[in-house]
Scaffold this active site. Structure first.
Site, short mmCIF file in Angstrom:
data_model
loop_
_atom_site.label_atom_id
_atom_site.label_comp_id
_atom_site.label_asym_id
_atom_site.label_seq_id
_atom_site.Cartn_x
_atom_site.Cartn_y
_atom_site.Cartn_z
CG HIS A 55 42.70 -16.64 -39.95
ND1 HIS A 55 43.20 -16.25 -38.75
CD2 HIS A 55 42.73 -15.54 -40.75
CE1 HIS A 55 43.51 -14.96 -38.80
NE2 HIS A 55 43.22 -14.51 -40.01
CE1 TYR A 81 43.56 -19.59 -30.92
CE2 TYR A 81 42.50 -19.31 -28.79
CZ TYR A 81 42.43 -19.35 -30.17
OH TYR A 81 41.23 -19.14 -30.79
N PRO A 110 35.14 -17.84 -23.74
CG PRO A 110 35.88 -15.65 -23.50
CD PRO A 110 35.27 -16.79 -22.74
CE LYS A 115 34.28 -25.04 -31.02
NZ LYS A 115 34.16 -25.12 -32.44
CE1 TYR A 164 40.84 -22.05 -32.40
CE2 TYR A 164 40.22 -21.72 -34.69
CZ TYR A 164 40.67 -21.22 -33.49
OH TYR A 164 40.93 -19.88 -33.38
C1 LIG Z 1 30.69 -8.89 -23.46
C2 LIG Z 1 30.67 -10.17 -24.25
C3 LIG Z 1 31.83 -10.58 -24.93
C4 LIG Z 1 31.84 -11.76 -25.64
N1 LIG Z 1 32.99 -12.16 -26.26
C5 LIG Z 1 33.01 -13.35 -26.89
C6 LIG Z 1 34.18 -13.83 -27.49
O1 LIG Z 1 35.22 -13.20 -27.48
N2 LIG Z 1 34.13 -15.06 -28.08
C7 LIG Z 1 32.97 -15.80 -28.10
O2 LIG Z 1 32.92 -16.90 -28.62
N3 LIG Z 1 31.86 -15.35 -27.59
C8 LIG Z 1 31.85 -14.16 -26.98
N4 LIG Z 1 30.71 -13.74 -26.42
C9 LIG Z 1 29.53 -14.56 -26.62
C10 LIG Z 1 28.87 -14.33 -27.99
O3 LIG Z 1 28.93 -12.98 -28.33
C11 LIG Z 1 27.45 -14.86 -27.85
O4 LIG Z 1 27.54 -16.26 -27.73
C12 LIG Z 1 26.52 -14.50 -28.97
O5 LIG Z 1 26.33 -13.11 -28.99
C13 LIG Z 1 25.19 -15.21 -28.78
O6 LIG Z 1 24.15 -14.46 -29.31
P1 LIG Z 1 22.75 -14.32 -28.59
O7 LIG Z 1 21.89 -13.64 -29.57
O8 LIG Z 1 22.32 -15.62 -28.05
O9 LIG Z 1 22.97 -13.38 -27.37
P2 LIG Z 1 23.25 -11.82 -27.42
O10 LIG Z 1 24.31 -11.53 -28.39
O11 LIG Z 1 23.40 -11.40 -26.01
O12 LIG Z 1 21.92 -11.19 -28.02
C14 LIG Z 1 20.69 -11.18 -27.35
C15 LIG Z 1 19.87 -10.05 -27.90
O13 LIG Z 1 18.63 -10.03 -27.22
C16 LIG Z 1 18.34 -8.70 -26.82
N5 LIG Z 1 17.49 -8.78 -25.64
C17 LIG Z 1 17.84 -9.08 -24.37
N6 LIG Z 1 16.76 -9.05 -23.57
C18 LIG Z 1 15.70 -8.72 -24.35
C19 LIG Z 1 14.32 -8.52 -24.10
N7 LIG Z 1 13.80 -8.67 -22.87
N8 LIG Z 1 13.52 -8.20 -25.13
C20 LIG Z 1 14.03 -8.04 -26.37
N9 LIG Z 1 15.32 -8.20 -26.66
C21 LIG Z 1 16.15 -8.54 -25.67
C22 LIG Z 1 19.69 -8.09 -26.57
O14 LIG Z 1 19.67 -6.67 -26.62
C23 LIG Z 1 20.51 -8.68 -27.68
O15 LIG Z 1 20.44 -7.94 -28.87
C24 LIG Z 1 30.67 -12.56 -25.71
C25 LIG Z 1 29.52 -12.15 -25.05
C26 LIG Z 1 29.51 -10.98 -24.31
C27 LIG Z 1 28.25 -10.58 -23.57
#
Ligand SMILES: Cc1cc2nc3c(=O)[nH]c(=O)nc-3n(C[C@H](O)[C@H](O)[C@H](O)COP(=O)(O)OP(=O)(O)OC[C@H]3O[C@@H](n4cnc5c(N)ncnc54)[C@H](O)[C@@H]3O)c2cc1C
Length: 393
Positions: free
Chosen positions: A72, A200, A292, A296, A384
């Site tokens: 995009h 948006y 969201p 980011k 962005y």
């Molecule tokens: C429902 C939802 C919708 C979202 N929608 C958007 C969006 O539209 N736009 C946007 O920018 N961001 C969005 N986000 C945020 C974005 O998805 C996250 O910023 C991104 O996933 C960050 O990744 P992460 O690995 O830090 O966290 P997560 O993706 O939460 O991954 C963490 C991982 O650790 C695992 N875990 C947790 N606890 C333990 C443990 N005790 N032991 C072992 N493993 C564990 C989990 O199962 C998971 O696989 C959303 C988040 C959620 C929860």
């Protein structure tokens, strides 16, 4: 079991960190609480900044993304039933890629499998020990049997509700947070996207976002109350509300289709500082959450681990333990900048019951400025597409 870096969580940052460390010749083991199919099927964000795209390509993990992702060059911003295009590539020379987070995770897991990077799925009762000392350990259960992973360092990539942040002793971390008085109701619909770019849309009934996941699947969001109950939103009500908010003078509407998935996401801004204690380093949602509005979250998480991999590699391969001292400082500069931008986009586009007529006029003035001034549009576009990821050294 022993490894150089124990990684808790197989989300985007945990998996990416394992790949980056492998490239530097550093061993890592990833522990994940869920099973593989759950992790690969978890639908979340879907806009990749150019820095994230470039990193996936550099690691040789971009083939599917280049084939299936949608490049995009612009976004649309709408208000008072009109839509305006902001050409990000013309303004910044950069673009973004629409490619689902679950697809990125699928590619990272397949790549890890091919490279022999160990990922232990379905682990339980994960606990961190000795993080203040030189030999931290991760205790967990697998198949009902207790195991230990001895590490030089631990990366806490286990999301907002994980155990890593909670393992830091009280009083070490400072948290900064803002809860917004609204949430997002999101649907995935089996309908060909009826616009080529994200839209948006500000409206008197509340914000709405038009986006897409593929040439056949549309992703739509609408602002709803914080306490909203999904059961009170049958598909017909969702489409009615979307049509009301997207109504524009040229008669454009998102194409409707069967709803494949429906969920509500809370809106919050959250930062914890520092992002490290002893031999534990937090990355991604474990350390920060952005609303969201500009997708980011995953991009910030990937930027964290790019910095962390450089610091860990210098500490482990070159014996420069002090290389890790700057990790939080370098990441937090970028995180606060993204927090400011996500907060600004959120407050420009959403309605709140606390808003007065003054606030509404101010929002419209801001939207007019952003869509009619090259300087303002460039500032939006630059943020962005994502600011550069700083090299820590
Ligand atoms: C429902 C939802 C919708 C979202 N929608 C958007 C969006 O539209 N736009 C946007 O920018 N961001 C969005 N986000 C945020 C974005 O998805 C996250 O910023 C991104 O996933 C960050 O990744 P992460 O690995 O830090 O966290 P997560 O993706 O939460 O991954 C963490 C991982 O650790 C695992 N875990 C947790 N606890 C333990 C443990 N005790 N032991 C072992 N493993 C564990 C989990 O199962 C998971 O696989 C959303 C988040 C959620 C929860």
């Amino acid at each position: 079991m022993r490894t150089q870096v124990g990684i808790v969580g197989a989300g985007p940052p945990g998996l990416m960190l394992a790949h980056l460390l492998r490239r530097e010749g550093v061993d890592a083991v990833v522990l994940e609480a869920r099973d593989r199919s759950y992790v690969e099927g978890r639908i979340r964000t879907g806009v990749l900044e150019q820095g994230t795209v470039d990193l996936l390509k550099t690691l040789g993990l971009g083939e599917r993304m280049e084939r299936l992702g949608l490049l995009h060059h612009a976004i649309e911003v709408g208000y008072e039933k009109q839509r305006f295009r902001i050409d990000m590539t013309a303004l910044t020379g950069k673009s973004v890629m629409v490619y689902g987070q679950h697809e990125v995770v699928t590619d990272l897991i397949a790549g890890a499998e091919a490279a022999g990077i160990p990922i232990l799925f379905g682990v339980e009762d994960v606990a961190l020990e000795g993080i203040a000392g030189p030999s931290p350990t991760i205790r967990f259960r697998r198949g009902g049997v207790g195991e230990e992973l001895h590490c030089d360092y631990i990366a806490g990539c286990d999301g907002f509700h994980g155990i890593s942040r909670a393992a830091v002793p009280d009083g070490v971390l400072t948290t900064y947070k803002r809860e917004y008085p609204f949430s997002w109701l999101g649907i995935l619909a089996e309908a060909a996207p009826s616009l080529d770019e994200l839209l948006y849309m500000h409206s008197d009934c509340g914000f709405a976002l038009f986006s897409m996941r593929s040439p056949t699947v549309t992703r739509l969001y609408l602002q709803c109350d914080r306490t909203e109950n999904l059961a009170e939103w049958p598909d017909e009500r969702v489409w009615e509300e979307l049509h009301r908010r997207f109504e524009s003078m040229d008669g454009w509407m998102p194409k409707a289709g069967p709803v494949l998935q429906k969920s509500i996401t809370a809106m919050r801004s959250f930062v914890t500082a520092p992002m490290q204690f002893g031999r534990l380093f937090l990355a991604g949602d474990a350390a920060h959450i952005v609303p969201p509005t500009r997708a980011k979250g995953m991009n910030l998480a990937i930027a964290d681990v790019k910095v962390l991999a450089t610091c860990l590699s210098a500490a482990i391969r070159e014996g420069k333990a002090s290389a890790l001292d700057c990790y939080s400082e370098v990441c937090l500069r970028r995180i606060w900048s993204a927090q400011r931008f996500s907060w600004w986009m959120t407050s420009m586009l959403h309605n709140s019951l606390e808003d007065s007529a003054f606030d509404r006029r101010r929002q419209i003035a801001e939207l007019e400025y952003v869509t009619h001034s090259v300087a303002a549009a460039t500032s939006l576009a630059e943020n962005y597409v994502g600011l550069p990821i700083e090299n820590p050294f």
